[in-house]
Design a protein around this motif. Structure first.
Motif, PDB file in Angstrom:
ATOM      1  N   LEU A  46       0.828  -1.197   0.000  1.00 40.88           N
ATOM      2  CA  LEU A  46       0.000   0.000   0.000  1.00 40.88           C
ATOM      3  C   LEU A  46       0.865   1.251   0.000  1.00 40.88           C
ATOM      4  O   LEU A  46       2.038   1.225   0.372  1.00 40.88           O
ATOM      5  N   ASN A  47       0.269   2.365  -0.397  1.00 35.84           N
ATOM      6  CA  ASN A  47       0.975   3.639  -0.508  1.00 35.84           C
ATOM      7  C   ASN A  47       0.527   4.571   0.613  1.00 35.84           C
ATOM      8  O   ASN A  47      -0.577   5.120   0.548  1.00 35.84           O
ATOM      9  N   PRO A  48       1.346   4.781   1.657  1.00 39.69           N
ATOM     10  CA  PRO A  48       0.923   5.641   2.769  1.00 39.69           C
ATOM     11  C   PRO A  48       1.205   7.120   2.494  1.00 39.69           C
ATOM     12  O   PRO A  48       2.246   7.482   1.947  1.00 39.69           O
ATOM     13  N   ILE A  49       0.267   7.966   2.872  1.00 40.86           N
ATOM     14  CA  ILE A  49       0.481   9.416   2.853  1.00 40.86           C
ATOM     15  C   ILE A  49       0.062   9.947   4.220  1.00 40.86           C
ATOM     16  O   ILE A  49      -0.732   9.319   4.929  1.00 40.86           O
ATOM     17  N   ASP A  50       0.610  11.100   4.611  1.00 41.71           N
ATOM     18  CA  ASP A  50       0.198  11.676   5.893  1.00 41.71           C
ATOM     19  C   ASP A  50      -0.222  13.124   5.715  1.00 41.71           C
ATOM     20  O   ASP A  50      -0.316  13.633   4.591  1.00 41.71           O
ATOM     21  N   TYR A  51      -0.468  13.816   6.822  1.00 37.79           N
ATOM     22  CA  TYR A  51      -1.142  15.106   6.816  1.00 37.79           C
ATOM     23  C   TYR A  51      -0.391  16.095   7.703  1.00 37.79           C
ATOM     24  O   TYR A  51       0.530  15.709   8.429  1.00 37.79           O
ATOM     25  N   PRO A  52      -0.751  17.368   7.681  1.00 35.87           N
ATOM     26  CA  PRO A  52       0.019  18.386   8.412  1.00 35.87           C
ATOM     27  C   PRO A  52       0.204  18.102   9.902  1.00 35.87           C
ATOM     28  O   PRO A  52       1.256  18.428  10.466  1.00 35.87           O
ATOM     29  N   ALA A  53      -0.783  17.495  10.571  1.00 43.58           N
ATOM     30  CA  ALA A  53      -0.679  17.274  12.015  1.00 43.58           C
ATOM     31  C   ALA A  53      -0.222  15.864  12.382  1.00 43.58           C
ATOM     32  O   ALA A  53      -0.081  15.559  13.559  1.00 43.58           O
ATOM     33  N   THR A  54       0.039  15.011  11.383  1.00 42.17           N
ATOM     34  CA  THR A  54       0.411  13.633  11.690  1.00 42.17           C
ATOM     35  C   THR A  54       1.670  13.577  12.550  1.00 42.17           C
ATOM     36  O   THR A  54       1.772  12.764  13.473  1.00 42.17           O
ATOM     37  N   ALA A  55       2.638  14.429  12.258  1.00 44.38           N
ATOM     38  CA  ALA A  55       3.898  14.428  13.013  1.00 44.38           C
ATOM     39  C   ALA A  55       4.086  15.710  13.815  1.00 44.38           C
ATOM     40  O   ALA A  55       5.193  16.007  14.265  1.00 44.38           O
ATOM     41  N   LYS A  56       3.004  16.466  14.023  1.00 46.33           N
ATOM     42  CA  LYS A  56       3.118  17.753  14.718  1.00 46.33           C
ATOM     43  C   LYS A  56       2.817  17.577  16.211  1.00 46.33           C
ATOM     44  O   LYS A  56       1.656  17.433  16.613  1.00 46.33           O
ATOM     45  N   LEU A  57       3.853  17.617  17.009  1.00 48.70           N
ATOM     46  CA  LEU A  57       3.655  17.504  18.453  1.00 48.70           C
ATOM     47  C   LEU A  57       2.875  18.717  18.955  1.00 48.70           C
ATOM     48  O   LEU A  57       3.166  19.854  18.592  1.00 48.70           O
ATOM     49  N   GLY A  58       1.886  18.464  19.796  1.00 44.40           N
ATOM     50  CA  GLY A  58       1.081  19.548  20.335  1.00 44.40           C
ATOM     51  C   GLY A  58       0.057  20.107  19.373  1.00 44.40           C
ATOM     52  O   GLY A  58      -0.476  21.211  19.596  1.00 44.40           O
ATOM     53  N   ALA A  59      -0.259  19.384  18.316  1.00 44.82           N
ATOM     54  CA  ALA A  59      -1.257  19.869  17.359  1.00 44.82           C
ATOM     55  C   ALA A  59      -2.594  20.096  18.054  1.00 44.82           C
ATOM     56  O   ALA A  59      -2.995  19.340  18.950  1.00 44.82           O
ATOM     57  N   SER A  60      -3.302  21.122  17.640  1.00 48.01           N
ATOM     58  CA  SER A  60      -4.595  21.441  18.249  1.00 48.01           C
ATOM     59  C   SER A  60      -5.654  20.433  17.817  1.00 48.01           C
ATOM     60  O   SER A  60      -5.488  19.697  16.837  1.00 48.01           O
TER      61      SER A  60
END
Length: 348
Positions: A46-60
């Motif tokens: 499968l082809n994984p993609i992520d998003y702006p908050a996937t790796a953002k510590l403390g994301a709202s």
């Protein structure tokens, strides 16, 4: 009970979205995240993609909600996988608009704190899969458990069919630190599995699965978050398990008693219980202490449930939740408990 959406299965080459609705583990341990993504590609094609908050510590909560909406509404994304759990979905999932998810149902994979989002999906007629987080299953050090891979492939790729669940002959309870990249090539310690513990009458029980992490169910109850209607539990197989917080038997008793006092335990058609986590960093129990912890929890489940329901089948020590290997259990799927022959079946 409202009907559930039929989820489409995936095929090799499909895109899956990786999200962090709780703790942004990819931002803390990027080497483990990359290992998990590699397994998504190489083991499952499968082809994984992520998003702006996937790796953002403390994301709202707004940022995390936006990622969930983006993953579900993107037509190229065929399934959504949580990176890990956490402890704060109860603060915002109840505020999410159901519309983007109802209009774009697709498989969601996660467990632990993801109980909150999966309960939300369930209430809106969208089934999901309790298990298969990136860090805890895909990024298993050395290699993925074949038992885990088997059930993930059933959930991801196989058309809906009734499957007999089995138990793994061995299991892991002692982890390896994610902080040290050297652990990637190490193998965890496994111990013999005693199998399932049964309690209840003979015959057969059928229902739709609902439940999750006991600590999250506790939060749902104490914060007044919506759950299935009381009459819905007449058609539910309840499943529960405890996390790496390793709550003691007194805590377990209180949460189960809350379900009993609300009328839930008297109505459910069956109860499935995952193996209790009995070791974690900073709370390293000896083998003897682990045995006592598990035994006390098993006894508590039976005692409290029997206070409210004398005959419902109870199956404990199952390989789902905070255990490795892991069954990726359908959440909002059909389940059947054959008490006479001591077998459990689910539809993937």
């Amino acid at each position: 009970m409202k009907p559930f959406a039929k989820l489409s299965k995936l095929k090799a080459g499909d895109t899956v979205g990786i999200v962090s609705p709780s703790f942004a583990a990819p931002g803390m341990w990027p080497h483990m995240y990359e290992l998990g993504l590699k397994r998504v590609r190489e083991v499952f094609g499968l082809n994984p993609i992520d998003y702006p908050a996937t790796a953002k510590l403390g994301a709202s909560s707004q940022e995390r909600t936006a990622d969930l909406v983006a993953a579900f509404t993107d037509p190229q994304v065929k399934a959504v996988i949580a990176s890990l759990g956490g402890d704060d979905q109860v603060t915002y999932v109840k505020n999410i608009s159901p519309e983007p998810f109802v209009q774009n149902p697709k498989p969601y994979f996660g467990y632990s704190d993801n109980t909150h989002f999966m309960n939300f999906l369930w209430l809106n007629g969208i089934p999901s899969y309790y298990g298969g987080s990136i860090f805890t299953q895909y990024a298993m050090q050395n290699k993925m458990d074949e038992f885990t891979v088997k059930y993930l492939k059933l959930a991801l790729f196989e058309e809906s069919q009734e499957v007999e669940l089995t138990f793994s002959p061995v299991f892991n309870d002692v982890g390896l630190q994610w902080n040290d990249p050297e652990t990637i090539n190490m193998t965890r310690e496994y111990e013999p599995n005693e199998g399932w513990y049964w309690d209840g009458a003979a015959g057969e029980a059928k229902g739709i699965t609902w439940g999750g992490c006991l600590e999250s169910i506790d939060e749902i109850l104490r914060h007044g978050v919506a759950t299935p209607a009381l009459e819905d539990f007449d058609n539910i197989i309840l499943f529960l398990e405890t996390s790496e917080e390793m709550p003691d038997a007194r805590y377990v008793r209180r949460v189960l008693r809350a379900l009993g006092e609300r009328g839930v335990l008297a109505r459910v058609q069956g109860v499935l219980v995952g193996r209790p986590k009995a070791w974690h960093f900073g709370r390293e129990k000896t083998p003897e202490e682990k045995q006592v912890h598990r035994a006390e929890q098993r006894e508590t489940f039976v005692k409290v449930i029997r206070d409210y329901n004398k005959t419902v089948p109870i199956v404990q020590n199952m390989d789902f939740g905070h255990t490795d290997p892991q069954i990726c259990l359908p959440y909002g799927g059909e389940a059947r408990i054959d008490c006479t022959n001591k077998k459990v079946f689910v539809k993937f």
